[in-house]
Design an enzyme around this catalytic site. Structure first.
Site, mmCIF file in Angstrom:
data_model
loop_
_atom_site.group_PDB
_atom_site.id
_atom_site.type_symbol
_atom_site.label_atom_id
_atom_site.label_comp_id
_atom_site.label_asym_id
_atom_site.label_seq_id
_atom_site.Cartn_x
_atom_site.Cartn_y
_atom_site.Cartn_z
ATOM 1 N N GLN B 210 0.816 -1.217 0.000
ATOM 2 C CA GLN B 210 0.000 0.000 0.000
ATOM 3 C C GLN B 210 0.848 1.266 0.000
ATOM 4 O O GLN B 210 0.307 2.363 0.153
ATOM 5 C CB GLN B 210 -0.947 0.028 1.217
ATOM 6 C CG GLN B 210 -2.005 -1.069 1.219
ATOM 7 C CD GLN B 210 -3.078 -0.882 0.138
ATOM 8 O OE1 GLN B 210 -3.164 0.170 -0.507
ATOM 9 N NE2 GLN B 210 -3.876 -1.909 -0.087
ATOM 10 N N LYS B 233 -1.421 -2.552 -7.566
ATOM 11 C CA LYS B 233 -1.870 -1.545 -6.606
ATOM 12 C C LYS B 233 -1.226 -0.187 -6.869
ATOM 13 O O LYS B 233 -1.473 0.780 -6.151
ATOM 14 C CB LYS B 233 -1.584 -2.012 -5.183
ATOM 15 C CG LYS B 233 -2.484 -3.184 -4.776
ATOM 16 C CD LYS B 233 -2.327 -3.515 -3.312
ATOM 17 C CE LYS B 233 -2.948 -4.852 -2.969
ATOM 18 N NZ LYS B 233 -4.400 -4.773 -2.813
HETATM 19 C C1 LIG Z 1 -1.216 -4.419 2.774
HETATM 20 C C2 LIG Z 1 -1.376 -5.478 1.729
HETATM 21 N N1 LIG Z 1 -0.498 -6.477 1.688
HETATM 22 C C3 LIG Z 1 -0.563 -7.447 0.758
HETATM 23 C C4 LIG Z 1 -1.565 -7.450 -0.176
HETATM 24 C C5 LIG Z 1 -1.610 -8.574 -1.155
HETATM 25 O O1 LIG Z 1 -1.445 -8.150 -2.447
HETATM 26 P P1 LIG Z 1 -1.663 -9.190 -3.637
HETATM 27 O O2 LIG Z 1 -3.038 -9.743 -3.466
HETATM 28 O O3 LIG Z 1 -1.511 -8.371 -4.849
HETATM 29 O O4 LIG Z 1 -0.631 -10.244 -3.498
HETATM 30 C C6 LIG Z 1 -2.502 -6.415 -0.169
HETATM 31 C C7 LIG Z 1 -3.588 -6.365 -1.160
HETATM 32 O O5 LIG Z 1 -4.674 -6.836 -1.054
HETATM 33 C C8 LIG Z 1 -2.413 -5.414 0.809
HETATM 34 O O6 LIG Z 1 -3.297 -4.420 0.864
#
Ligand SMILES: Cc1ncc(COP(=O)(O)O)c(C=O)c1O
Lengths: 173, 416
Positions: B210, B233
């Site tokens: 984030q 993101k």
């Molecule tokens: C703080 C945080 N960490 C990890 C993730 C995991 O990201 P991803 O689903 O792209 O692996 C997210 C997203 O949902 C997140 O907001």
């Protein structure tokens, strides 16, 4: 501002059940206690049944979550108390049919539950409306089989791509 | 600083570069889309969409294998992504491993540090972690009989640093913390925590999912041994994440997956691994996504990350103010927008998050309702679900006004 289908979804009778849920009182000595929970959204229902032969003699429903799941649980408590198991299963099947786009059955009086027909137009909310009913179906199967009910969820789809709620009965068949 | 503030205020009114994001032109349920779910995934600028398509149209081939022209172009695009990320976070390309997601990168680390662990060691995470930075450590703890320690969250939605002294002792071998919480928005003092972790000899991992692309950030700023994030993101494509690390730490990390691409020599008797970071990249990667991500970085560099941050902060301050004015609404996380990322989670005792989300959706407004992959945190907050509005560069102030109007509309439906 007109909210269009929203007014169809949140009909007054639904809001009333949400505000004043029926059958909230836990049963003193339930024959079966089943849990339904949708972890990704947080809806939870604890459902208790007493049986008198093949009749459902008492129902306790504690549904926590959104207005759709809580009102559905409240309507369930209202509707199935005093029904035979077969009748309750028939109502559950009919309601499931409606949520997945079917018509109201002509030969069955679903009472207040008919108000939840509007959920049809909100596919992502079908899982909320159906949760108490699938929990009930599993409680009935468990009772028939003499096993403890398993926690039930109506989120996601099964391996054949069908919504989770469709295959609960088949699951144990 | 004043002029940056004035610029941020102007930007907040209209959103930045909205016209570059084609999806923002669509309508939902007959209303113009108001996309307030950027923390789940940001929308993609035309340049990223075009770059991904262009890769398949003109350069598609497998990487690091073909000796033909297309294979060479694909390899250059793929490695170009590695270099772009490296430049962006101020590290060397060999410090960047291209992964499928932030989640995949965390799992790689959670499976690859075994030879440094023994029975009775401990792992420290925090109560505000996304499941991606919680469950892999729980799995590791169960697999290796380690203790999983959890740094609690205060009522104000910040890490309870006063507890760090008891929790961080010589038994702790891994510390894994989120930089910016995806629920509370809290910006955690990762450099301080990583520094203290290093003093006791623990490996540190920062989940920057984030924060990368939302504020100026160099890898060194975090003080971490390892950092992970996902491209989707920060305006990039899905299916692409990164593990960034200190060279001496990456050299110690065991690969999780075996296969093509990660090897040096394969003999019947055994295999030697390719160099870091290739040894962590078994199998055919998402080359198209890698080819597209530099276009997202370019857009963020064009805006300048300080301005991106100022914009998100301005919007967050505005949202906090407007939402706080709604009677009875409970807002989670720090009150000061300078201490948070670009999102606000709240609970309305009058309307359940699902019902709110359905009603907002009818108005074309996309928010997230649920536990946002942070169940332990929601338990701590005492609610099963919250509603989250999160912002991107394209978010405009009037979209927050639309959210507030939508909440009032929902309250009308539920008014007794
Ligand atoms: C703080 C945080 N960490 C990890 C993730 C995991 O990201 P991803 O689903 O792209 O692996 C997210 C997203 O949902 C997140 O907001």
């Amino acid at each position: 501002m007109s909210l269009g289908p929203i007014d169809d979804l949140y009909r007054e009778v639904i809001l009333d059940h949400h505000r004043h849920p029926r059958g909230r009182q836990p049963l003193a000595d339930p024959d079966v206690t089943a849990e339904g929970r949708n972890p990704s959204c947080g809806d939870e229902v604890t459902l208790q049944l007493n049986f008198d032969g093949d009749r459902i003699s008492a129902v306790g429903v504690d549904a926590r979550g959104c207005a759709i799941s809580t009102s559905s649980g409240s309507m369930l408590a209202d509707l199935i108390e005093g029904m035979t198991v077969a009748e309750a299963e028939k109502v559950a099947d009919a309601f499931r049919g409606i949520l997945h786009g079917g018509e109201l059955p002509a030969d069955l009086d679903l009472g207040d539950l008919e108000a939840l027909q509007g959920v049809q137009k909100f596919p992502v909310r079908v899982k909320c409306a159906i949760l108490p009913w699938v929990t009930m179906l599993d409680a009935i199967i468990a009772h028939k089989q003499g096993r403890a009910p398993r926690p039930v969820s109506t989120e996601g789809v099964n391996a054949s791509g069908a919504p989770m709620d469709v295959n609960v009965k088949e699951r144990d068949a | 600083m004043r002029s940056r503030h004035a610029a941020a205020e102007r930007a907040a009114a209209g959103g930045l570069l909205r016209e570059r994001f084609p999806i923002l032109g669509r309508s939902v349920n007959g209303r113009p889309l108001v996309y307030l779910d950027s923390a789940a995934t940001t929308q993609k600028p035309e340049a990223v969409i075009a770059a991904e398509a262009a890769y398949y149209r003109t350069s598609n081939a497998n990487v690091h294998r073909g000796l033909h022209t297309l294979g060479d172009e694909a390899t250059r695009l793929y490695e170009g992504c590695r270099s772009a990320v490296a430049g962006w976070l101020a590290v060397a390309p060999a410090q960047v491993s291209i992964q499928r997601s932030a989640t995949a990168a965390i799992n790689l680390v959670a499976r690859g540090w075994d030879h440094h662990l023994k029975d009775g060691d401990a792992i420290l995470v925090t109560e505000m972690e996304h499941h991606a930075n919680f469950v892999p450590w729980q799995m590791l703890a169960a697999r290796r009989k380690l203790e999983l320690r959890v740094l609690p969250v205060t009522d104000g939605g910040e890490l309870d640093l006063a507890r760090l002294d008891d929790l961080l002792d010589g038994r702790v071998k891994i510390v894994a913390i989120g930089h910016v919480s995806n629920v509370l928005g809290t910006v955690n003092p990762v450099a301080e925590i990583c520094g203290r972790a290093r003093d006791v000899g623990a490996l540190t991992l920062v989940d920057a999912a984030q924060s990368v692309g939302h504020r100026p950030l160099a890898f060194a700023d975090t003080g971490a041994d390892l950092l992970v994030f996902s491209a989707h993101k920060c305006y990039g494509p899905m299916g692409l994440g990164f593990l960034v690390g200190r060279p001496e730490v990456l050299a110690e990390l065991e690969p999780l997956e075996g296969g093509g691409e990660m090897i040096e020599w394969v003999r019947l008797e055994g295999t030697t691994w390719a160099e870091v970071p290739h040894r962590f990249e078994a199998g055919t990667p998402n080359v198209a996504a890698a080819a597209a991500f530099p276009a997202a970085i370019a857009l963020l560099e064009e805006l300048g990350l300080a301005d991106v941050r100022a914009h998100e902060q301005e919007l967050t301050g505005y949202a906090l103010e407007k939402l706080a004015a709604l009677d009875g609404l409970v807002i989670f996380g720090p009150g000061d927008p300078a201490r948070r990322g670009g999102l606000v989670s709240f609970h309305d005792p009058q309307v359940h998050p699902h019902d709110l989300s359905t009603i907002l959706d009818q108005l074309g407004i996309a928010v997230r309702a649920g536990h946002h992959c942070a169940q332990p945190l929601h338990r701590r907050l005492g609610v099963v679900a919250t509603t989250r509005a999160s912002f991107g560069v394209y978010t405009a102030r009037d979209e927050i006004d639309a959210l507030v109007a939508g909440i009032l509309e929902a309250r009308k439906v539920f008014a007794p």
